[in-house]
Design an enzyme around this catalytic site. Sequence first.
Site, PDB file in Angstrom:
ATOM      1  N   TRP A  55      18.223  -8.470  24.029  1.00 44.59           N
ATOM      2  CA  TRP A  55      16.933  -7.793  24.265  1.00 44.59           C
ATOM      3  C   TRP A  55      17.159  -6.287  24.423  1.00 44.59           C
ATOM      4  O   TRP A  55      16.346  -5.472  23.975  1.00 44.59           O
ATOM      5  CB  TRP A  55      16.276  -8.363  25.530  1.00 44.59           C
ATOM      6  CG  TRP A  55      14.990  -7.668  25.896  1.00 44.59           C
ATOM      7  CD1 TRP A  55      13.737  -7.961  25.445  1.00 44.59           C
ATOM      8  CD2 TRP A  55      14.831  -6.558  26.788  1.00 44.59           C
ATOM      9  NE1 TRP A  55      12.819  -7.107  25.991  1.00 44.59           N
ATOM     10  CE2 TRP A  55      13.458  -6.231  26.814  1.00 44.59           C
ATOM     11  CE3 TRP A  55      15.716  -5.799  27.563  1.00 44.59           C
ATOM     12  CZ2 TRP A  55      12.947  -5.190  27.595  1.00 44.59           C
ATOM     13  CZ3 TRP A  55      15.201  -4.757  28.332  1.00 44.59           C
ATOM     14  CH2 TRP A  55      13.844  -4.468  28.344  1.00 44.59           C
ATOM     15  N   HIS A  56      18.292  -5.929  25.046  1.00 40.74           N
ATOM     16  CA  HIS A  56      18.567  -4.507  25.269  1.00 40.74           C
ATOM     17  C   HIS A  56      18.887  -3.781  23.964  1.00 40.74           C
ATOM     18  O   HIS A  56      18.670  -2.573  23.864  1.00 40.74           O
ATOM     19  CB  HIS A  56      19.725  -4.336  26.249  1.00 40.74           C
ATOM     20  CG  HIS A  56      19.332  -4.648  27.664  1.00 40.74           C
ATOM     21  ND1 HIS A  56      19.310  -5.928  28.150  1.00 40.74           N
ATOM     22  CD2 HIS A  56      18.930  -3.860  28.682  1.00 40.74           C
ATOM     23  CE1 HIS A  56      18.913  -5.906  29.418  1.00 40.74           C
ATOM     24  NE2 HIS A  56      18.671  -4.668  29.762  1.00 40.74           N
ATOM     25  N   GLY A  57      19.423  -4.491  23.012  1.00 44.77           N
ATOM     26  CA  GLY A  57      19.744  -3.835  21.751  1.00 44.77           C
ATOM     27  C   GLY A  57      20.543  -4.748  20.867  1.00 44.77           C
ATOM     28  O   GLY A  57      21.199  -5.685  21.340  1.00 44.77           O
TER      29      GLY A  57
END
Lengths: 499, 321
Positions: free
Chosen positions: A334-336
């Site tokens: 989700w962060h990257g």
Amino acid sequence: MSFLSLDFLLAAALALLVFYALPLAWRPGFLLAASLAFFALAGPVYLPLVILLTWADFLLAGRMPASRPSGRKRLLWLGLLLNVGVLGFFKYTLWLNSLLGAFLPDGGRGLAAFRGGLLLPLGLSYFIFKKISYLLDAYWGRLQPEKRFSRLLLFVVFFPEITAGPIDRAGRLLPQFEGNRDFVAADISAGLHQVLWGMFKKLVIADRLAALVDPVFQSPGQFQAQAILAAALFYSLQIYADFSGYSDMAIGLGRLFGYRLQMNFDRPYFALSIGDFWRRWHISLSQWLRDYLFLPLSFAFLRRFPQASLLGRKTEAQAYALASLVTMALCGLWHGASWTFLLWGLLHGVYLAAGFFSRRARRRVKKRLGIAGHSAWNRSWQQLSTFLLVSLAWILFRSESLSGALDMFARLLSPAGWFSGRARGLAEWSGAAGQAEFAVALAAVGALFLVETLQGRWRIGRALRSLQWPLRWAAYYLFILAVLFFGVFSKAEFVYQGF
Amino acid sequence: MKREKIRVLAMLAAFLLPLLALGVVLSRIHDRMAFVGRPPIPAGTRILILGDSHATDSLDPQRFGQACNFGSDGESYIHNYYKLRYAVRRLPSLRMIILPADLHSFSAFRSNRMLVTSEWARYVDYLEIGRLRGKWLHYARELLALRLFGFRGEYQRFLSCWLPGRCEPEVARIDRGFTPRPGFFIKKGRMERGRTRARRQLEGVDLFSPDMVLYFKSILDLAQRRGLTVILIRFPVTSEYLRVAERLMPIEDYYARIRAIAAAYPRVHLLERHGVLQAPAGRYFRDAQHLNLDGAAIFSDLIRADLEKLGLIEPEVQNQQ
């Protein structure tokens, strides 16, 4: 537009004046217009996209109550497909293309060129998660679907939250938009307190620490292990000050307009375990992951293997471990879209599973050693070990490449890494920024921990508000001047804005 | 409810006004501190040296008679123009200006970095720049921020100037604007450092930015109106820097364009002195494109000799020194 820019601060002050000057019934409409304008400033081309996506959610969720279970499921899947599809397209196509491009006819160059030319819509990961939670809550019957589209759109694009959360739930925020909240002086005071505290964390702590941390993560090969460890510990503080500073500003802004947004941090570095850490860190995301991913996954596993015992472990333990790994891996992604984020998430999943499996053994060891679970020593040890584990994981999160992160771990683990003569040691690393800079950074971190320790015992904001006004104003002036003098004003972006 | 709103608004205003007033005072104190090392241009100055770090580091005004080095790091023709405008109003004695005409002088690298700082705000009309660039609001806001919070993040300057004896040495070092900078460019990795600097200034940017041309012409126009002689100097750079620059730009064409602009003005001279002080390698440089203290002394004499040959400096002017 960053929360820290003069433009934003002036625009927010103006919006606040207009908001409270308008009749009650007009305020949500004004807030929606302001939020859409704020969204459009970052990329007007995506305004139709966010409106259409929200319109789709509005229609799909609106039809759920009257639909049969199978029809409801279809509506849900359609909504999820739309939202996850958009998130996946913008966030993961480039990464997947780099991994699988070789199998495409043109080597993935066409897709890379097309996607590479597109900007990321503002707050994509945050508003998509808000929308998914709305659909799932409507599907599970936890909330009544919203009757007014404009209100749902305001929930999605509400400007204090759009940039980087908190990922509020529709069940919390929509009723606040419905109720016509009038002016409350205490909201203004509490909101300003929180905005100011957020600014202090970001400008004085986070950005000052960044100057110490960045050189090490940019070229880890030039530093000895002790400098790498110190940079990793400082990064833990930097990212906390950065993100919680942003969250404080967002929540404070919401409060200024009379809305209570979800708390995002609860003194995470006082956590006693990794599980406890995730109950205190980025609370809106971790609760989202718990409610919509971890628990459904665990229940699905338990339903599939109700009585099983694998590798000598009961199914509950297996379910916990598996769900933790999957949830945290997805949390990382989700962060990257990168291996470092994926491994960071997986490492936290491993921490959680290992913590779960080892809890009895740890209890036995403590009993034998005669350490009481609630003793101050035990709590301090737990806090320290949790902080160290979290800090080591941040190395993966912050590193600019997987090889960079592995290089840092290799240096930390090898004796040569600690005494390599050619690399820069702790003294050179701390001295590079200047003694004054280092001292101010340490003092600011000390102030943060002092305030957080006090916060655990009583409410500082309330104590401050109870002071006589001359004293209170003097304290405010001093605090604002401290932020202005000791802040770093060359950076305006928050770390989590990039996600 | 309305009364409550007015009460809160009045309290906020009462709180903010002293804070803003304090901000203005602190910003002014900060501005003064920023100028501790920069005394005003001496009255009677006849030669004014303008430009960026090349001019500041390389030309010692004591070698030119009644001269003053008014350049400072990072300046472009935009700054030079406003500084000249500031100077001509105050210096009826002014006869000549010296300006750099280097490989990066017209690069958009400089015009893109048009920062609003307290030092430049003394001379530069940012609102005029804003109007010309169609960004009036941006510059007005930046200027407002500078006037109200110019001291932000500057605790070190305040601490160092409030502690006794910390400010004076800089005053002693800088004489008539000349900043002597020691050091040699003889360490390892010279090629790499030369390449980095050249790329930063010359790669991926418009090397003959219309913005810079506009201000360059404005300088020449102003000089012509005031009857000033303009000396353009191509300052020395190391061979490491030049080698990379040659790959990044057509240097001959570039100077041909400068000469074509200058040809329209009667009292403009271009001195191409970039090839001097090359041996021993790095001995007279402090980095890839800046002369050190020794280099500046020799280079200043060379330029003085050039000006004498052109008949622009009278021998008696030197003798007075």
